[in-house]
Design a protein around this motif. Structure first.
Motif, short mmCIF file in Angstrom:
data_model
loop_
_atom_site.label_atom_id
_atom_site.label_comp_id
_atom_site.label_asym_id
_atom_site.label_seq_id
_atom_site.Cartn_x
_atom_site.Cartn_y
_atom_site.Cartn_z
N HIS A 51 -0.04 -9.26 3.68
CA HIS A 51 -0.92 -10.26 3.07
C HIS A 51 -2.02 -10.67 4.08
O HIS A 51 -2.74 -9.83 4.56
CB HIS A 51 -0.07 -11.44 2.58
CG HIS A 51 -0.73 -12.22 1.47
ND1 HIS A 51 -0.05 -13.18 0.74
CD2 HIS A 51 -2.00 -12.21 0.99
CE1 HIS A 51 -0.86 -13.72 -0.16
NE2 HIS A 51 -2.04 -13.14 -0.02
N SER A 55 2.65 -12.87 9.96
CA SER A 55 3.80 -12.27 10.65
C SER A 55 3.35 -11.07 11.49
O SER A 55 3.74 -10.93 12.65
CB SER A 55 4.86 -11.84 9.63
OG SER A 55 4.29 -11.11 8.56
N LEU A 79 -2.88 -6.03 -2.82
CA LEU A 79 -3.24 -6.40 -4.19
C LEU A 79 -2.42 -7.60 -4.66
O LEU A 79 -2.74 -8.22 -5.65
CB LEU A 79 -2.97 -5.22 -5.14
CG LEU A 79 -3.82 -3.98 -4.95
CD1 LEU A 79 -3.32 -2.84 -5.83
CD2 LEU A 79 -5.28 -4.29 -5.26
N SER A 84 3.59 -13.48 -4.74
CA SER A 84 2.46 -13.92 -3.90
C SER A 84 1.20 -14.10 -4.75
O SER A 84 0.22 -14.70 -4.30
CB SER A 84 2.20 -12.94 -2.75
OG SER A 84 2.01 -11.65 -3.23
N GLY A 133 8.16 -8.13 1.16
CA GLY A 133 7.35 -7.74 0.00
C GLY A 133 7.65 -8.63 -1.20
O GLY A 133 7.73 -9.86 -1.08
C1 LIG Z 1 5.05 -12.51 0.82
S1 LIG Z 1 3.61 -11.55 1.03
C2 LIG Z 1 3.70 -11.13 2.75
C3 LIG Z 1 3.51 -12.32 3.64
C4 LIG Z 1 3.27 -11.99 5.09
N1 LIG Z 1 4.36 -11.27 5.70
C5 LIG Z 1 2.96 -13.24 5.90
O1 LIG Z 1 3.27 -13.31 7.08
O2 LIG Z 1 2.36 -14.18 5.35
C6 LIG Z 1 4.07 -10.08 0.21
C7 LIG Z 1 3.06 -8.94 0.28
O3 LIG Z 1 3.73 -7.74 -0.08
C8 LIG Z 1 2.88 -6.90 -0.83
N2 LIG Z 1 3.75 -6.04 -1.65
C9 LIG Z 1 4.78 -6.44 -2.44
N3 LIG Z 1 5.42 -5.37 -2.95
C10 LIG Z 1 4.78 -4.27 -2.46
C11 LIG Z 1 5.00 -2.87 -2.60
N4 LIG Z 1 6.01 -2.36 -3.33
N5 LIG Z 1 4.16 -2.03 -1.96
C12 LIG Z 1 3.14 -2.53 -1.19
N6 LIG Z 1 2.89 -3.85 -1.02
C13 LIG Z 1 3.71 -4.71 -1.65
C14 LIG Z 1 1.98 -7.84 -1.60
O4 LIG Z 1 0.74 -7.23 -1.88
C15 LIG Z 1 1.86 -9.06 -0.66
O5 LIG Z 1 0.66 -9.01 0.07
#
Ligand SMILES: C[S@@+](CC[C@H](N)C(=O)[O-])C[C@H]1O[C@@H](n2cnc3c(N)ncnc32)[C@H](O)[C@@H]1O
Length: 222
Positions: A51, A55, A79, A84, A133
């Motif tokens: 995102h 992290s 995306l 999120s 994710g």
């Molecule tokens: C909770 S956010 C990550 C937060 C981040 N680690 C932080 O420190 O703020 C989840 C992210 O995972 C990505 N995501 C979720 N499922 C995914 C997948 N199967 N493949 C790629 N990206 C994915 C989303 O696009 C989103 O940006």
């Protein structure tokens, strides 16, 4: 036994763009993750779900300050997902800009799905894998099961949001299953962070385990 050090870093990314922290539930773990990479000195670090980068950049800061030769990969479609929310391309552009200005050495952004990225990594190769994710039970279970073979012997897995119940989150449920099977540590604050040792405990973490109660409360209050 390797000593566990607690550093006092300057996180350069927050001086470049304050939105990285504003948008993240992860902020309470950045001090720990920084110390973790300085201590375990991974050869290969992979993050699933970046995102805005709170992290990822916190771990990159540890790698930069420790002058480590770690190869770091951030995997995300950039995306969004049902938890999120969807977001626009500005987020990816911002992550790219911060990466190239501060953490470009050894860092790669993979703008793809987690499943599509799997083929780029050999089995038993990832020393530190952070899974953050889509937080639905079936989704995080799939991420765990598909990436476990990629984790190195003594490799470490991190899971964010193990404390969040409701909103359709299910990391807590997977975590309850995993911590019965493998050595594990956990923080409850800032969404909760699970630390799993599925293939043996890395030498750098033996002191972390021994001093856990003391270190845990110190990270919770920082
Ligand atoms: C909770 S956010 C990550 C937060 C981040 N680690 C932080 O420190 O703020 C989840 C992210 O995972 C990505 N995501 C979720 N499922 C995914 C997948 N199967 N493949 C790629 N990206 C994915 C989303 O696009 C989103 O940006």
């Amino acid at each position: 036994m390797t000593n566990w050090n607690q550093y006092h870093p300057v996180f350069e990314y927050e001086q470049v763009d304050s939105r990285v922290l504003q948008h993240s539930a992860w902020v309470g773990h950045r001090q720990f993750s920084y110390d973790l990479v300085r201590s375990c000195q991974p050869r290969l670090l992979v993050e699933l779900g970046t995102h805005w980068g709170a992290s990822f950049f916190s771990m990159c800061q540890g790698i930069k300050d420790g002058n480590l030769s770690t190869l770091c990969y951030a995997v995300d479609t950039w995306l969004g997902d049902p938890h999120s929310g969807g977001y626009n391309v500005e987020v990816f552009h911002n992550v790219s800009k911060i990466t190239s200005s501060l953490y470009s050495r050894h860092t790669t952004l993979l703008r793809t799905t987690f499943d599509e990225a799997l083929a780029q990594f050999q089995d038993d190769s990832i020393d530190l894998l952070h899974i953050d994710g889509f937080h639905q039970y079936e989704a995080v279970k799939h991420d765990y099961e598909s990436w476990l073979p990629k984790v190195a012997p003594d490799g470490i897995m991190l899971f964010h949001d193990i404390s969040v119940h409701g909103f359709g989150f299910g990391v807590w449920k997977l975590w309850a299953e995993l911590k019965e099977q493998y050595p594990a540590l956990q923080f409850e604050h800032s969404g909760g962070l699970g630390i799993l040792f599925p293939k043996g405990v890395h030498a750098s973490c033996k002191q972390l385990i021994e001093r856990w109660e003391e270190l845990k409360s110190s990270y919770e209050s920082r």
